[in-house]
Design a protein around this motif. Structure first.
Motif, PDB file in Angstrom:
ATOM      1  N   ARG A  69     -18.147  -1.014   3.398  1.00  0.00           N
ATOM      2  CA  ARG A  69     -19.361  -1.416   3.245  1.00  0.00           C
ATOM      3  C   ARG A  69     -19.816  -2.142   4.921  1.00  0.00           C
ATOM      4  O   ARG A  69     -20.302  -2.673   5.055  1.00  0.00           O
ATOM      5  CB  ARG A  69     -18.237  -2.952   2.343  1.00  0.00           C
ATOM      6  CG  ARG A  69     -18.986  -1.858   0.756  1.00  0.00           C
ATOM      7  CD  ARG A  69     -19.237  -3.684   0.166  1.00  0.00           C
ATOM      8  NE  ARG A  69     -19.055  -4.096  -1.392  1.00  0.00           N
ATOM      9  CZ  ARG A  69     -18.431  -4.205  -1.721  1.00  0.00           C
ATOM     10  NH1 ARG A  69     -17.952  -5.301  -1.925  1.00  0.00           N
ATOM     11  NH2 ARG A  69     -18.930  -3.740  -3.524  1.00  0.00           N
ATOM     12  N   ILE A  70     -18.031  -2.291   5.545  1.00  0.00           N
ATOM     13  CA  ILE A  70     -17.881  -3.063   6.690  1.00  0.00           C
ATOM     14  C   ILE A  70     -18.622  -1.773   7.680  1.00  0.00           C
ATOM     15  O   ILE A  70     -19.591  -2.088   8.724  1.00  0.00           O
ATOM     16  CB  ILE A  70     -16.863  -3.132   6.684  1.00  0.00           C
ATOM     17  CG1 ILE A  70     -16.720  -4.792   6.787  1.00  0.00           C
ATOM     18  CG2 ILE A  70     -17.101  -3.613   9.117  1.00  0.00           C
ATOM     19  CD1 ILE A  70     -14.725  -4.554   6.700  1.00  0.00           C
ATOM     20  N   ARG A  71     -18.525  -0.433   8.070  1.00  0.00           N
ATOM     21  CA  ARG A  71     -18.983   0.513   8.272  1.00  0.00           C
ATOM     22  C   ARG A  71     -20.400   0.630   8.036  1.00  0.00           C
ATOM     23  O   ARG A  71     -21.478   0.762   9.335  1.00  0.00           O
ATOM     24  CB  ARG A  71     -18.092   1.564   8.064  1.00  0.00           C
ATOM     25  CG  ARG A  71     -16.974   2.319   8.913  1.00  0.00           C
ATOM     26  CD  ARG A  71     -16.107   3.054   8.400  1.00  0.00           C
ATOM     27  NE  ARG A  71     -14.758   2.733   8.488  1.00  0.00           N
ATOM     28  CZ  ARG A  71     -13.914   3.774   8.022  1.00  0.00           C
ATOM     29  NH1 ARG A  71     -14.407   5.329   7.002  1.00  0.00           N
ATOM     30  NH2 ARG A  71     -12.569   4.199   8.117  1.00  0.00           N
TER      31      ARG A  71
ATOM     32  N   LEU B 236      -9.710  -0.686  -3.598  1.00  0.00           N
ATOM     33  CA  LEU B 236     -10.069  -2.276  -3.070  1.00  0.00           C
ATOM     34  C   LEU B 236     -10.545  -1.609  -1.571  1.00  0.00           C
ATOM     35  O   LEU B 236     -11.167  -2.804  -0.861  1.00  0.00           O
ATOM     36  CB  LEU B 236      -9.590  -3.052  -3.453  1.00  0.00           C
ATOM     37  CG  LEU B 236     -10.484  -3.188  -4.845  1.00  0.00           C
ATOM     38  CD1 LEU B 236      -8.745  -4.376  -5.509  1.00  0.00           C
ATOM     39  CD2 LEU B 236     -11.297  -3.064  -4.990  1.00  0.00           C
ATOM     40  N   ARG B 237      -9.265  -2.160  -0.909  1.00  0.00           N
ATOM     41  CA  ARG B 237      -9.224  -1.568   0.826  1.00  0.00           C
ATOM     42  C   ARG B 237     -10.499  -0.698   1.587  1.00  0.00           C
ATOM     43  O   ARG B 237     -11.239  -1.193   2.214  1.00  0.00           O
ATOM     44  CB  ARG B 237      -7.901  -1.332   1.475  1.00  0.00           C
ATOM     45  CG  ARG B 237      -7.877  -1.949   3.192  1.00  0.00           C
ATOM     46  CD  ARG B 237      -6.694  -1.711   3.579  1.00  0.00           C
ATOM     47  NE  ARG B 237      -5.526  -2.323   2.194  1.00  0.00           N
ATOM     48  CZ  ARG B 237      -4.205  -1.939   2.310  1.00  0.00           C
ATOM     49  NH1 ARG B 237      -3.856  -1.032   2.071  1.00  0.00           N
ATOM     50  NH2 ARG B 237      -4.013  -3.183   1.027  1.00  0.00           N
ATOM     51  N   GLU B 238     -10.346   0.371   0.486  1.00  0.00           N
ATOM     52  CA  GLU B 238     -11.370   1.355   1.496  1.00  0.00           C
ATOM     53  C   GLU B 238     -12.618   0.767   0.588  1.00  0.00           C
ATOM     54  O   GLU B 238     -13.449   1.083   2.005  1.00  0.00           O
ATOM     55  CB  GLU B 238     -10.827   2.966   0.461  1.00  0.00           C
ATOM     56  CG  GLU B 238     -11.783   4.193   0.683  1.00  0.00           C
ATOM     57  CD  GLU B 238     -11.089   4.379   2.292  1.00  0.00           C
ATOM     58  OE1 GLU B 238     -12.111   4.961   3.002  1.00  0.00           O
ATOM     59  OE2 GLU B 238      -9.629   4.361   3.044  1.00  0.00           O
ATOM     60  N   ARG B 239     -12.670   0.958  -0.073  1.00  0.00           N
ATOM     61  CA  ARG B 239     -14.470   0.469  -0.535  1.00  0.00           C
ATOM     62  C   ARG B 239     -14.653  -0.524   0.685  1.00  0.00           C
ATOM     63  O   ARG B 239     -16.107  -0.933   1.307  1.00  0.00           O
ATOM     64  CB  ARG B 239     -14.707  -0.517  -2.074  1.00  0.00           C
ATOM     65  CG  ARG B 239     -15.780  -0.456  -2.225  1.00  0.00           C
ATOM     66  CD  ARG B 239     -15.170  -1.142  -3.406  1.00  0.00           C
ATOM     67  NE  ARG B 239     -15.052   0.001  -4.239  1.00  0.00           N
ATOM     68  CZ  ARG B 239     -14.490  -0.590  -5.697  1.00  0.00           C
ATOM     69  NH1 ARG B 239     -15.095  -1.491  -6.462  1.00  0.00           N
ATOM     70  NH2 ARG B 239     -14.226   0.277  -6.652  1.00  0.00           N
ATOM     71  N   ARG B 240     -13.510  -1.833   1.105  1.00  0.00           N
ATOM     72  CA  ARG B 240     -13.999  -2.768   1.904  1.00  0.00           C
ATOM     73  C   ARG B 240     -14.632  -1.886   3.595  1.00  0.00           C
ATOM     74  O   ARG B 240     -15.542  -3.167   4.043  1.00  0.00           O
ATOM     75  CB  ARG B 240     -13.388  -3.910   1.966  1.00  0.00           C
ATOM     76  CG  ARG B 240     -13.318  -5.156   2.787  1.00  0.00           C
ATOM     77  CD  ARG B 240     -12.226  -6.022   2.729  1.00  0.00           C
ATOM     78  NE  ARG B 240     -12.272  -6.416   1.185  1.00  0.00           N
ATOM     79  CZ  ARG B 240     -10.627  -5.936   1.196  1.00  0.00           C
ATOM     80  NH1 ARG B 240      -9.865  -5.561   1.378  1.00  0.00           N
ATOM     81  NH2 ARG B 240     -10.190  -6.295  -0.071  1.00  0.00           N
ATOM     82  N   THR B 241     -13.434  -1.644   3.905  1.00  0.00           N
ATOM     83  CA  THR B 241     -14.096  -0.477   5.302  1.00  0.00           C
ATOM     84  C   THR B 241     -15.080  -0.303   5.106  1.00  0.00           C
ATOM     85  O   THR B 241     -15.794   0.262   6.123  1.00  0.00           O
ATOM     86  CB  THR B 241     -13.057   0.138   5.940  1.00  0.00           C
ATOM     87  OG1 THR B 241     -12.649   0.969   4.945  1.00  0.00           O
ATOM     88  CG2 THR B 241     -12.080  -0.704   5.836  1.00  0.00           C
TER      89      THR B 241
ATOM     90  N   SER C  70       1.050  -1.088   0.043  1.00  0.00           N
ATOM     91  CA  SER C  70       0.554   0.142   0.333  1.00  0.00           C
ATOM     92  C   SER C  70       0.729   1.195  -0.245  1.00  0.00           C
ATOM     93  O   SER C  70       2.542   1.305   0.189  1.00  0.00           O
ATOM     94  CB  SER C  70      -0.525  -0.334   1.348  1.00  0.00           C
ATOM     95  OG  SER C  70       0.019  -0.070   2.559  1.00  0.00           O
TER      96      SER C  70
ATOM     97  N   ARG D 216      -5.558  -1.690  -5.092  1.00  0.00           N
ATOM     98  CA  ARG D 216      -5.436  -2.177  -3.371  1.00  0.00           C
ATOM     99  C   ARG D 216      -5.926  -1.465  -2.617  1.00  0.00           C
ATOM    100  O   ARG D 216      -6.517  -1.889  -1.779  1.00  0.00           O
ATOM    101  CB  ARG D 216      -4.019  -2.768  -3.287  1.00  0.00           C
ATOM    102  CG  ARG D 216      -3.585  -3.550  -3.693  1.00  0.00           C
ATOM    103  CD  ARG D 216      -2.053  -4.260  -2.754  1.00  0.00           C
ATOM    104  NE  ARG D 216      -1.760  -5.622  -3.532  1.00  0.00           N
ATOM    105  CZ  ARG D 216      -0.490  -5.840  -3.815  1.00  0.00           C
ATOM    106  NH1 ARG D 216       0.504  -5.291  -3.158  1.00  0.00           N
ATOM    107  NH2 ARG D 216      -0.340  -6.671  -4.005  1.00  0.00           N
TER     108      ARG D 216
END
Length: 124
Positions: free
Chosen positions: A75-77, A68-73, A8, A65
């Motif tokens: 969604r989790i939030r 995608l990591r930001e998008r995943r976090t 990253s 990367r």
């Protein structure tokens, strides 16, 4: 500053990359690019601009990367913030005495029919 072992970009570049990528997507749309072509163009522009700011080459893979990591976090939030709502169900009415009797006979393996009595015996 070197890249972390996970690939990253530097921590200070994260907000910059996110903002530049958003603008790069808007620029690609203004140019008439759509779909995957717009995504690739925005990714290349973002990597190029991030490289200039970081003073080192930032690859498209690093940018992807991070995105995608930001998008995943995100969604989790969203999933954690949304309360779990159970569907509202109407309470079932108590079964009638007839249905209770019917269920008991079916459970015991005894079937009733309209013209015959227990287990098919003909009534006289």
């Amino acid at each position: 500053m070197p890249t972390s072992p996970h690939g990253s970009p530097d921590r200070g570049l994260k907000p910059f990359i996110l903002a530049v990528h958003r603008e790069a997507l808007e620029t690609a749309a203004a140019k008439g690019l759509t779909g995957a072509l717009a995504q690739v163009a925005a990714l290349q522009d973002t990597a190029s601009l991030a490289s200039a700011k970081a003073g080192r080459p930032v690859t498209e893979e690093e940018v992807m990367r991070l995105l995608l990591r930001e998008r995943r976090t995100l969604r989790i939030r969203e999933a954690a913030g949304a309360p779990l709502v159970a569907p509202v169900r109407k309470p079932a009415a108590a079964p009638s005495r007839f249905r209770l009797g019917r269920w008991r006979t079916v459970a015991m393996g005894v079937a009733w029919s309209a013209s015959a009595g227990l287990a098919g015996k003909v009534r006289l």
